[in-house]
Design a protein around this motif. Structure first.
Motif, short mmCIF file in Angstrom:
data_model
loop_
_atom_site.label_atom_id
_atom_site.label_comp_id
_atom_site.label_asym_id
_atom_site.label_seq_id
_atom_site.Cartn_x
_atom_site.Cartn_y
_atom_site.Cartn_z
N UNK A 193 0.81 -1.14 0.22
CA UNK A 193 0.00 -0.03 -0.06
C UNK A 193 0.82 1.23 0.11
N UNK A 194 0.80 2.14 -1.10
CA UNK A 194 1.42 3.14 -1.06
C UNK A 194 1.04 4.16 -0.64
N UNK A 195 1.82 5.51 0.12
CA UNK A 195 1.01 6.69 0.62
C UNK A 195 1.97 7.67 0.14
N UNK A 196 3.10 7.36 -0.53
CA UNK A 196 4.03 8.45 -0.86
C UNK A 196 3.64 8.97 -2.14
N UNK A 197 3.71 10.37 -2.39
CA UNK A 197 2.94 11.07 -3.45
C UNK A 197 3.90 11.37 -4.42
N UNK A 198 4.74 10.35 -4.90
CA UNK A 198 5.62 10.69 -6.12
C UNK A 198 6.02 9.43 -6.92
N UNK A 199 6.62 9.27 -7.94
CA UNK A 199 6.77 8.21 -8.75
C UNK A 199 8.35 7.67 -8.25
N UNK A 200 8.15 6.73 -7.22
CA UNK A 200 9.28 6.09 -6.72
C UNK A 200 9.72 4.51 -7.39
#
Length: 268
Positions: A193-200
């Motif tokens: 589950x991703x909560x980081x707002x950038x394209x990593x």
């Protein structure tokens, strides 16, 4: 009833509910089901002269001089911003531009609704309980903290993956397994589950990650994917979860902060 005229824009269901709630306290509330500033909206601004405009959560592209015909006491409630929006609001008094997403109480309560919405999406998409399942949760901001707490309470195994050492140490202090967000730490077949707002999520991460496992992205669009072949990733972008699953509760929250900010402006 108060005579202030409101204009509310947004396709998210919470904005329709917000308009209904505001109409109980304000005599004139105009709601438009759109996330765009189009000719119709410009015409409404020109003819109706609303004193309060609520923009959608996602950044709106504005033409030049969009606010030129607003009254001097008009207030703009802004979600996320962009260059064109910043270009236009620079001509307004600073106190007349209110960023409702930056209100601390809204941030935390919306994080809770987002986390509950993620659980609803998981049940709907997987037809399975979270009990006994294992999850990577990326980041350890407000949404990640609420989500990790709920998953843990429901009997899931939670592994926090963060980029900052302070977030990793904080997660460990809360009792979670936590480590650096690097490909080598994503080799187990866990839901992500991703909560980081950038394209990593690059090709390097994709090579390590189990292709059979779903990635649920609750961060803002465009999401975390940064790979050439997006179809090769078992990926689901889940924007606007509060508005999708809890429009009434999300609208109540949005209305509370907007009405409070509006009252504070009057008192000030």
């Amino acid at each position: 009833m108060t005579m202030e005229k409101w204009l509310i824009l947004g396709k998210d269901l919470r904005f329709k509910e917000l308009a209904v709630q505001l109409s109980l306290d304000f005599e004139q509330v105009i709601y438009k089901y759109t996330d765009n500033w189009n000719d119709e909206i410009q015409q409404i601004v020109s003819t109706e002269k609303p004193q309060r405009i609520v923009l959608p959560i996602h950044a709106v592209d504005l033409p030049k001089y969009a606010f030129e015909e607003l009254q001097k006491d008009a207030v703009i409630f802004v979600g996320k911003s962009n260059q064109s929006l910043q270009q236009e609001i620079q001509y307004l008094d600073e106190e007349r531009v209110i960023y409702y997403l930056q209100d601390e109480s809204y941030i935390w309560l919306n994080a809770r609704l987002t986390s509950e919405g993620m659980l609803c999406a998981f049940y709907e998409l997987e037809s399975a309980s979270v009990y006994g399942k294992s999850f990577y949760v990326t980041g350890f901001g407000r949404v990640a903290k609420m989500l990790a707490y709920m998953l843990h309470k429901l009997g899931a195994n939670v592994h926090i993956l963060a980029r900052s050492n302070s977030q990793i140490q904080e997660a460990i202090a809360y009792g979670y397994v936590a480590s650096q967000l690097i490909p080598e730490n994503m080799t187990k077949p866990y839901y992500l589950i991703n909560t980081i707002p950038n394209k990593w999520f690059t090709e390097e991460f994709n090579q390590q990650f189990d292709k059979s496992v779903k990635i649920f992205d609750v961060a803002s669009a465009p999401g975390c994917l940064n790979v050439e072949d997006a179809q090769s990733v078992n990926y689901i972008l889940l924007p606007g979860l509060p508005g999708k699953y809890f429009p009434q509760d999300a609208a109540n929250l949005l209305a509370q902060v907007i009405i409070r900010k509006n009252n504070e402006l009057k008192e000030g």
